[in-house]
Enzyme design. Structure first.
Site, PDB file in Angstrom:
ATOM      1  N   HIS A   1      -1.569 -14.260  -0.485  1.00 19.78           N
ATOM      2  CA  HIS A   1      -0.349 -14.496  -1.778  1.00 19.78           C
ATOM      3  C   HIS A   1      -0.877 -16.325  -2.111  1.00 19.78           C
ATOM      4  O   HIS A   1       0.393 -16.815  -2.530  1.00 19.78           O
ATOM      5  CB  HIS A   1       1.144 -14.056  -1.178  1.00 19.78           C
ATOM      6  CG  HIS A   1       1.189 -12.679  -1.295  1.00 19.78           C
ATOM      7  ND1 HIS A   1      -0.383 -11.519  -2.141  1.00 19.78           N
ATOM      8  CD2 HIS A   1       1.862 -11.656  -1.063  1.00 19.78           C
ATOM      9  CE1 HIS A   1       0.383 -10.000  -1.762  1.00 19.78           C
ATOM     10  NE2 HIS A   1       1.181 -10.567  -1.112  1.00 19.78           N
TER      11      HIS A   1
ATOM     12  N   GLU B   1       0.372  -3.298  -6.027  1.00 22.76           N
ATOM     13  CA  GLU B   1       0.307  -4.746  -6.517  1.00 22.76           C
ATOM     14  C   GLU B   1      -1.129  -4.405  -7.455  1.00 22.76           C
ATOM     15  O   GLU B   1      -2.348  -4.526  -6.761  1.00 22.76           O
ATOM     16  CB  GLU B   1      -0.177  -5.792  -5.195  1.00 22.76           C
ATOM     17  CG  GLU B   1       1.767  -5.906  -5.191  1.00 22.76           C
ATOM     18  CD  GLU B   1       1.613  -6.483  -3.451  1.00 22.76           C
ATOM     19  OE1 GLU B   1       0.848  -6.909  -3.095  1.00 22.76           O
ATOM     20  OE2 GLU B   1       1.951  -5.254  -2.407  1.00 22.76           O
TER      21      GLU B   1
ATOM     22  N   HIS C   1       4.834  -9.215  -7.642  1.00 22.86           N
ATOM     23  CA  HIS C   1       5.150  -8.013  -6.939  1.00 22.86           C
ATOM     24  C   HIS C   1       6.109  -7.238  -6.711  1.00 22.86           C
ATOM     25  O   HIS C   1       7.455  -7.940  -5.078  1.00 22.86           O
ATOM     26  CB  HIS C   1       5.646  -9.332  -5.153  1.00 22.86           C
ATOM     27  CG  HIS C   1       4.629  -8.814  -4.034  1.00 22.86           C
ATOM     28  ND1 HIS C   1       5.057  -7.723  -3.571  1.00 22.86           N
ATOM     29  CD2 HIS C   1       3.585  -8.915  -3.169  1.00 22.86           C
ATOM     30  CE1 HIS C   1       5.034  -7.709  -2.102  1.00 22.86           C
ATOM     31  NE2 HIS C   1       3.980  -8.635  -1.985  1.00 22.86           N
TER      32      HIS C   1
ATOM     33  N   ARG D   1      -4.810 -11.586   0.348  1.00 23.47           N
ATOM     34  CA  ARG D   1      -5.133 -12.367   1.631  1.00 23.47           C
ATOM     35  C   ARG D   1      -6.514 -13.312   1.426  1.00 23.47           C
ATOM     36  O   ARG D   1      -7.569 -12.492   0.925  1.00 23.47           O
ATOM     37  CB  ARG D   1      -4.818 -11.378   3.511  1.00 23.47           C
ATOM     38  CG  ARG D   1      -3.997 -11.348   3.511  1.00 23.47           C
ATOM     39  CD  ARG D   1      -3.481 -10.564   5.047  1.00 23.47           C
ATOM     40  NE  ARG D   1      -2.670  -9.829   4.979  1.00 23.47           N
ATOM     41  CZ  ARG D   1      -1.947  -9.528   4.624  1.00 23.47           C
ATOM     42  NH1 ARG D   1      -2.179  -8.247   3.291  1.00 23.47           N
ATOM     43  NH2 ARG D   1      -0.062  -9.445   5.085  1.00 23.47           N
TER      44      ARG D   1
ATOM     45  N   ASP E   1      -0.391  -0.182   3.609  1.00 20.21           N
ATOM     46  CA  ASP E   1      -0.531  -1.841   3.096  1.00 20.21           C
ATOM     47  C   ASP E   1      -2.306  -2.222   3.003  1.00 20.21           C
ATOM     48  O   ASP E   1      -2.738  -2.648   2.940  1.00 20.21           O
ATOM     49  CB  ASP E   1      -0.707  -2.560   4.086  1.00 20.21           C
ATOM     50  CG  ASP E   1       0.686  -4.015   3.289  1.00 20.21           C
ATOM     51  OD1 ASP E   1       0.083  -4.315   2.185  1.00 20.21           O
ATOM     52  OD2 ASP E   1       0.673  -4.809   4.447  1.00 20.21           O
TER      53      ASP E   1
HETATM   54  C1  GLA Z   1       1.820  -7.912   0.576  1.00 21.06           C
HETATM   55  C2  GLA Z   1       0.665  -7.407   1.836  1.00 21.06           C
HETATM   56  C3  GLA Z   1       1.658  -7.045   3.202  1.00 21.06           C
HETATM   57  C4  GLA Z   1       2.244  -8.117   2.978  1.00 21.06           C
HETATM   58  C5  GLA Z   1       3.404  -8.140   1.596  1.00 21.06           C
HETATM   59  C6  GLA Z   1       4.472  -9.161   1.775  1.00 21.06           C
HETATM   60  O1  GLA Z   1       1.634  -6.465   0.238  1.00 21.06           O
HETATM   61  O2  GLA Z   1      -0.650  -7.125   1.791  1.00 21.06           O
HETATM   62  O3  GLA Z   1       0.967  -7.784   3.719  1.00 21.06           O
HETATM   63  O4  GLA Z   1       2.294  -9.421   2.785  1.00 21.06           O
HETATM   64  O5  GLA Z   1       2.753  -8.079   0.743  1.00 21.06           O
HETATM   65  O6  GLA Z   1       5.101  -9.130   2.107  1.00 21.06           O
END
Ligand code: GLA
Length: 393
Positions: free
Chosen positions: A149, A358, A220, A124, A292
Site C-alpha cells: 500500500h 478494494e 480501503h 504489494r 486476501d
Molecule cells: C490488503 C492486503 C491485506 C492486508 C490489508 C490491510 O487487503 O491484501 O493483506 O494487508 O490490506 O491490513
C-alpha cells in the site's frame, strides 16, 4: 441453582452495555416532526471537534456529507471514510464502515488502513523493487521484504487539503513529492468523494505526474453490513463477477498466473456466504489465512463501470453493490483483525468482523508485464471511478 459470580455479573453488564451501545447507533434518526432534525447517535459520537488537530503543520478535520439517503463522515487525515450511514430494512440507519471516533485512535491504531485512501500503489510490490524505462526503483518495504500500500508512509498517513463545495461532496488533494517512499515523479492527486442520487458513495480519482511513475489508488474501507461491531461477516452473502483470480505465493505476491475460479473456494459467481468454503483445505486460502486475493473482473458492465460485487448483510438486509472502472478487486475478509483496537461503536475489531473490496489494478503490476499496466507518464491523466452503492433486500 447456579451461582453467578460477581466477576460474571461485571462481564455480563459490560456486554449488555456494549450491545445497548451498538443498538443505539442504529436507531432511527429522522424526526417525523416537520422541520426537526435529530442527529443519529453516531453523528453525536463523531463530533468534528474529536478530529480537530494539526499534523505536519496541516489542519486535520472531520467532514460530514449527506443526501436524502446516506450520511458519510470523512477525515482528511489519510482521506479516510470514518462512517457510512445507510438505512436497513426497518428504515433505521446503520453504520456499515469500521472506524474510530477520534483522531488519536487513528494515529495510535494497530491497523493502518481503516477507511483510507491507499497509494501511491495499492497492495504489494515484490521486495519493493520495480524498474521503469530501465531505471530500478526501491520502495520502502513495510510488509516483510515487500512494499504494501505505497510503502511505510503511504497516502493513508498524509493530511490532504480539503474542500467541501456542497453538502454531498468533498474534494481532497495531495501532492506526493518526487521519490516519496521511493516512487519517481511529483504526483498531484485529487480524490472526490460524493453521495449520489442512486444511493452510492462515489470515489473519483485523478492524478498527473511530471516524471514516468506507477499509480494504483484505491479505498480501503472495512465493511460490516450488519453494522460496525455486530460480529462475524462470514454469513454475509457475496457475489463476485470474476471468473478468474490472481493466485499468490506465501508472501501474498501474485505468481503471474490468472487462475479459473471454477471448482475452487474462489468461485463467487453464484452468491454464497463468505464463510461457506473458507475452512476448506486449499493452498491459496492457507497462504491468505482466508480470502486476501485479487479477483479479475469479467467486465460485467453497468453504466460504464464493471459491476464487481454484490454483498448482503445477513441480519440487516443491507445490500452493497460495488462498481468500478478498475480491472480488479482485492477481496480481503479481515484475516489480520485481532481485537487490538476499540472502534467507534465501542466494539473491538475482532477477527473477520469486516471485509474489504478494494477496487484496483492487480497487485505487483510493475513486475508483471502481462498484467494491465499502472504506468503513468507526464501529459497523461490518471482517472478512475468506483462506487459503493446501497439498497435493501
Ligand atoms: C490488503 C492486503 C491485506 C492486508 C490489508 C490491510 O487487503 O491484501 O493483506 O494487508 O490490506 O491490513
Amino acid at each position: 441453582m447456579k451461582r453467578i459470580k460477581c466477576s460474571q455479573i461485571l462481564v455480563m453488564s459490560a456486554l449488555l452495555a456494549m450491545s445497548a451501545c451498538r443498538d443505539v447507533n442504529k436507531k432511527a434518526i429522522i424526526s417525523e416532526t416537520a422541520g426537526t432534525y435529530i442527529k443519529t447517535p453516531m453523528e453525536s459520537t463523531l463530533q468534528p471537534t474529536n478530529f480537530d488537530t494539526i499534523i505536519d503543520g496541516k489542519a486535520v478535520k472531520l467532514f460530514w456529507l449527506e443526501n436524502k439517503d446516506l450520511k458519510m463522515a470523512i477525515t482528511n487525515y489519510g482521506g479516510r471514510i470514518v462512517a457510512i450511514l445507510t438505512p436497513n430494512k426497518d428504515g433505521n440507519y446503520v453504520d456499515v464502515s469500521i472506524g474510530y471516533s477520534n483522531i488519536k485512535d487513528y494515529l495510535e491504531s494497530a491497523e493502518s488502513y481503516f477507511g483510507a485512501t491507499v497509494g501511491r500503489v495499492g497492495n504489494r510490490i515484490a521486495k519493493g523493487k520495480f524498474s521503469l524505462d530501465g531505471t530500478e526503483y526501491s520502495v520502502v518495504p513495510n510488509n516483510n521484504e515487500n512494499a504494501l500500500h505505497g510503502g511505510e508512509n503511504g497516502f493513508q498517513d498524509k493530511v490532504w487539503e480539503a474542500e467541501q463545495p456542497d453538502t454531498k461532496t468533498l474534494i481532497l488533494r495531495y501532492t506526493s513529492p518526487d521519490m516519496e517512499e521511493g516512487f519517481p515523479g511529483n504526483l498531484t492527486v485529487k480524490v472526490t468523494y460524493s453521495l449520489t442520487d442512486t444511493r452510492a458513495v462515489r470515489m473519483e480519482y485523478e492524478a498527473t505526474t511530471d516524471k514516468p511513475t506507477v499509480v494504483n489508488l484505491t479505498n480501503h474501507t472495512y465493511f460490516n453490513l450488519n453494522g460496525e461491531g455486530s460480529g462475524s461477516i462470514l454469513n454475509h452473502s457475496l457475489q463476485l463477477n470474476a471468473d478468474q483470480f490472481t493466485p499468490v505465493d506465501q508472501e501474498l505476491i501474485p505468481t503471474g498466473e490468472l487462475k479459473d475460479v471454477l471448482g475452487t473456494p474462489f468461485d463467487f459467481n453464484k452468491a454464497h456466504a463468505i464463510g461457506e468454503y473458507i475452512e476448506q483445505e486449499d493452498q491459496q486460502l492457507a497462504y491468505g489465512g482466508g480470502y486476501d486475493h485479487n479477483f479479475v473482473l469479467n467486465g460485467t458492465k453497468s453504466y460504464g463501470m464493471n459491476h464487481a460485487a454484490t454483498v448482503i448483510g445477513d441480519k440487516s438486509g443491507i445490500v452493497m453493490d460495488v462498481y468500478t472502472q478498475e480491472p480488479g478487486v482485492q477481496f480481503y475478509c479481515g484475516n489480520f483483525m485481532a481485537s487490538e483496537n476499540t472502534l467507534k461503536s465501542g466494539a473491538k475489531d475482532d477477527y473477520r468482523t469486516a471485509f474489504c473490496l478494494e477496487t484496483q489494478h492487480y497487485p505487483d503490476s510493475p513486475n508483471q508485464p502481462d498484467f494491465p499496466s499502472i504506468t503513468l507518464r507526464p501529459g497523461e491523466v490518471y482517472h478512475t471511478v468506483s462506487e459503493y452503492k446501497f439498497s435493501i433486500k
